[in-house]
Design a protein around this motif. Structure first.
Motif, PDB file in Angstrom:
ATOM      1  N   MET A  29       0.843  -1.183   0.000  1.00  0.00           N
ATOM      2  CA  MET A  29       0.000   0.000   0.000  1.00  0.00           C
ATOM      3  C   MET A  29       0.882   1.238   0.000  1.00  0.00           C
ATOM      4  N   VAL A  30       0.913   1.976  -1.085  1.00  0.00           N
ATOM      5  CA  VAL A  30       1.717   3.184  -1.199  1.00  0.00           C
ATOM      6  C   VAL A  30       0.851   4.370  -0.813  1.00  0.00           C
ATOM      7  N   LYS A  31       1.386   5.191   0.080  1.00  0.00           N
ATOM      8  CA  LYS A  31       0.643   6.346   0.564  1.00  0.00           C
ATOM      9  C   LYS A  31       1.327   7.623   0.114  1.00  0.00           C
ATOM     10  N   ALA A  32       0.621   8.705   0.210  1.00  0.00           N
ATOM     11  CA  ALA A  32       1.213   9.998  -0.093  1.00  0.00           C
ATOM     12  C   ALA A  32       2.274  10.313   0.959  1.00  0.00           C
ATOM     13  N   LYS A  33       3.299  11.043   0.557  1.00  0.00           N
ATOM     14  CA  LYS A  33       4.393  11.377   1.452  1.00  0.00           C
ATOM     15  C   LYS A  33       3.900  12.267   2.592  1.00  0.00           C
ATOM     16  N   LYS A  34       4.245  11.884   3.794  1.00  0.00           N
ATOM     17  CA  LYS A  34       3.977  12.682   4.981  1.00  0.00           C
ATOM     18  C   LYS A  34       5.237  13.505   5.215  1.00  0.00           C
ATOM     19  N   ARG A  35       5.136  14.800   5.299  1.00  0.00           N
ATOM     20  CA  ARG A  35       6.301  15.671   5.373  1.00  0.00           C
ATOM     21  C   ARG A  35       6.947  15.654   6.752  1.00  0.00           C
ATOM     22  N   ASN A  36       8.269  15.834   6.741  1.00  0.00           N
ATOM     23  CA  ASN A  36       9.050  15.967   7.971  1.00  0.00           C
ATOM     24  C   ASN A  36       8.870  14.805   8.934  1.00  0.00           C
ATOM     25  N   THR A  37       8.963  13.611   8.429  1.00  0.00           N
ATOM     26  CA  THR A  37       8.848  12.425   9.267  1.00  0.00           C
ATOM     27  C   THR A  37       9.960  11.442   8.952  1.00  0.00           C
ATOM     28  N   LYS A  38      10.192  10.558   9.887  1.00  0.00           N
ATOM     29  CA  LYS A  38      11.108   9.443   9.645  1.00  0.00           C
ATOM     30  C   LYS A  38      10.254   8.284   9.151  1.00  0.00           C
ATOM     31  N   LYS A  39      10.642   7.725   8.031  1.00  0.00           N
ATOM     32  CA  LYS A  39       9.901   6.604   7.452  1.00  0.00           C
ATOM     33  C   LYS A  39      10.229   5.320   8.212  1.00  0.00           C
ATOM     34  N   VAL A  40       9.210   4.556   8.548  1.00  0.00           N
ATOM     35  CA  VAL A  40       9.346   3.230   9.146  1.00  0.00           C
ATOM     36  C   VAL A  40       8.779   2.283   8.096  1.00  0.00           C
ATOM     37  N   ILE A  41       9.656   1.542   7.427  1.00  0.00           N
ATOM     38  CA  ILE A  41       9.272   0.771   6.251  1.00  0.00           C
ATOM     39  C   ILE A  41       9.296  -0.724   6.555  1.00  0.00           C
ATOM     40  N   GLN A  42       8.181  -1.376   6.244  1.00  0.00           N
ATOM     41  CA  GLN A  42       8.086  -2.822   6.375  1.00  0.00           C
ATOM     42  C   GLN A  42       7.716  -3.413   5.023  1.00  0.00           C
ATOM     43  N   VAL A  43       8.497  -4.397   4.585  1.00  0.00           N
ATOM     44  CA  VAL A  43       8.183  -5.136   3.368  1.00  0.00           C
ATOM     45  C   VAL A  43       7.880  -6.564   3.804  1.00  0.00           C
ATOM     46  N   GLY A  44       6.627  -6.987   3.615  1.00  0.00           N
ATOM     47  CA  GLY A  44       6.227  -8.325   4.028  1.00  0.00           C
ATOM     48  C   GLY A  44       4.781  -8.583   3.659  1.00  0.00           C
ATOM     49  N   GLU A  45       4.298  -9.743   4.013  1.00  0.00           N
ATOM     50  CA  GLU A  45       2.941 -10.140   3.639  1.00  0.00           C
ATOM     51  C   GLU A  45       1.852  -9.433   4.433  1.00  0.00           C
ATOM     52  N   ASN A  46       2.107  -9.158   5.708  1.00  0.00           N
ATOM     53  CA  ASN A  46       1.065  -8.585   6.567  1.00  0.00           C
ATOM     54  C   ASN A  46       1.559  -7.324   7.261  1.00  0.00           C
ATOM     55  N   ALA A  47       0.755  -6.282   7.193  1.00  0.00           N
ATOM     56  CA  ALA A  47       1.095  -5.036   7.868  1.00  0.00           C
ATOM     57  C   ALA A  47       0.984  -5.209   9.375  1.00  0.00           C
ATOM     58  N   LEU A  48       1.871  -4.567  10.083  1.00  0.00           N
ATOM     59  CA  LEU A  48       1.776  -4.522  11.541  1.00  0.00           C
ATOM     60  C   LEU A  48       0.879  -3.341  11.907  1.00  0.00           C
ATOM     61  N   PRO A  49       0.063  -3.454  12.943  1.00  0.00           N
ATOM     62  CA  PRO A  49      -0.818  -2.336  13.312  1.00  0.00           C
ATOM     63  C   PRO A  49      -0.066  -1.241  14.077  1.00  0.00           C
ATOM     64  N   LEU A  50       0.921  -0.635  13.421  1.00  0.00           N
ATOM     65  CA  LEU A  50       1.766   0.372  14.057  1.00  0.00           C
ATOM     66  C   LEU A  50       1.325   1.810  13.806  1.00  0.00           C
TER      67      LEU A  50
ATOM     68  N   PHE B 195      13.977   0.267   8.987  1.00  0.00           N
ATOM     69  CA  PHE B 195      13.458  -0.880   8.253  1.00  0.00           C
ATOM     70  C   PHE B 195      13.058  -1.988   9.207  1.00  0.00           C
ATOM     71  N   LEU B 196      11.845  -2.522   9.012  1.00  0.00           N
ATOM     72  CA  LEU B 196      11.323  -3.630   9.807  1.00  0.00           C
ATOM     73  C   LEU B 196      11.299  -4.875   8.934  1.00  0.00           C
ATOM     74  N   ILE B 197      11.905  -5.946   9.431  1.00  0.00           N
ATOM     75  CA  ILE B 197      11.969  -7.191   8.674  1.00  0.00           C
ATOM     76  C   ILE B 197      11.317  -8.293   9.501  1.00  0.00           C
ATOM     77  N   ASP B 198      10.222  -8.843   8.964  1.00  0.00           N
ATOM     78  CA  ASP B 198       9.569  -9.967   9.643  1.00  0.00           C
ATOM     79  C   ASP B 198       9.843 -11.244   8.851  1.00  0.00           C
ATOM     80  N   GLN B 199       9.312 -12.373   9.322  1.00  0.00           N
ATOM     81  CA  GLN B 199       9.608 -13.655   8.691  1.00  0.00           C
ATOM     82  C   GLN B 199       9.032 -13.778   7.285  1.00  0.00           C
ATOM     83  N   THR B 200       8.121 -12.889   6.877  1.00  0.00           N
ATOM     84  CA  THR B 200       7.564 -12.951   5.525  1.00  0.00           C
ATOM     85  C   THR B 200       8.295 -12.033   4.548  1.00  0.00           C
ATOM     86  N   SER B 201       9.268 -11.303   5.026  1.00  0.00           N
ATOM     87  CA  SER B 201       9.997 -10.374   4.159  1.00  0.00           C
ATOM     88  C   SER B 201      10.816 -11.137   3.118  1.00  0.00           C
ATOM     89  N   PRO B 202      10.779 -10.681   1.875  1.00  0.00           N
ATOM     90  CA  PRO B 202      11.603 -11.323   0.842  1.00  0.00           C
ATOM     91  C   PRO B 202      13.096 -11.039   1.043  1.00  0.00           C
TER      92      PRO B 202
END
Length: 184
Positions: free
Chosen positions: A1-22, A63-70
């Motif tokens: 799910m790509v979202k519009a850029k939120k300004r002046n923030t630190k990106k917390v990026i997760q690549v995997g099958e299921n989003a974490l409710p963060l 970067f967040l890496i879970d067990q489903t991350s490629p």
């Protein structure tokens, strides 16, 4: 799910099958971005990798890496990620060469099933939108959840002020004369 850029923030990026409710658990300094396809840019028009290197746009991302991350067993990807900016789930199983990369990168292994603890760790121990270089001192902030001692070591030049934090308040302890160079 790509979202519009939120300004002046630190990106917390997760690549995997299921989003974490963060998203609702992180403070405003952070923007949680989940993508389930490693080829999709986390932020529109900003590819994650350019010429097999991490795009400098993401140099301060966490970067967040879970067990489903490629990326779990892709040493070329893990090597490209920024040092001290990787959290990975304790459930992730990696090849020994990838484990060594994670160790060298200063990656931290956490329990992603405890999302509240994960969010607390990010909120307290990572700095949103703060690289620490080429920035005027007025831009420096301390994370709202920070608990501990603040120690400043710097090379101060020209009209600099030495400031000490006591019990969460700023206290001026010395102003250096114009042109003075002082190391503390």
């Amino acid at each position: 799910m790509v979202k519009a850029k939120k300004r002046n923030t630190k990106k917390v990026i997760q690549v995997g099958e299921n989003a974490l409710p963060l998203e609702t658990l992180l403070v405003d300094e952070f923007e949680y971005i989940w993508i389930n396809d490693a080829d999709t840019p986390p932020v529109k028009e900003h590819a994650l990798f350019k010429l097999n290197r991490l795009n400098s746009y993401y140099q301060d991302a966490l970067f967040l890496i879970d067990q489903t991350s490629p990326w779990c067993n892709r040493p070329e990807i893990l090597t490209a990620l920024p040092a001290n900016q990787i959290l990975y789930d304790q459930a992730v199983e990696m090849a020994p060469d990838c484990q060594k990369i994670m160790q060298l990168k200063g990656a931290h292994q956490l329990d992603f099933s405890d999302v509240d603890a994960l969010a607390t760790t990010i909120n307290k121990y990572f700095f949103g939108n703060q690289a620490g270089y080429r920035m005027p001192p007025s831009w420096f902030t301390i994370a709202p959840g920070f608990e501990g001692v603040f120690v400043s070591k710097a090379n101060l030049i020209t009209n600099s002020r030495l400031i000490l934090i006591i019990s969460g308040t700023w206290q001026l302890i010395q102003t250096l004369p114009n042109g003075c160079r002082h190391t503390c």
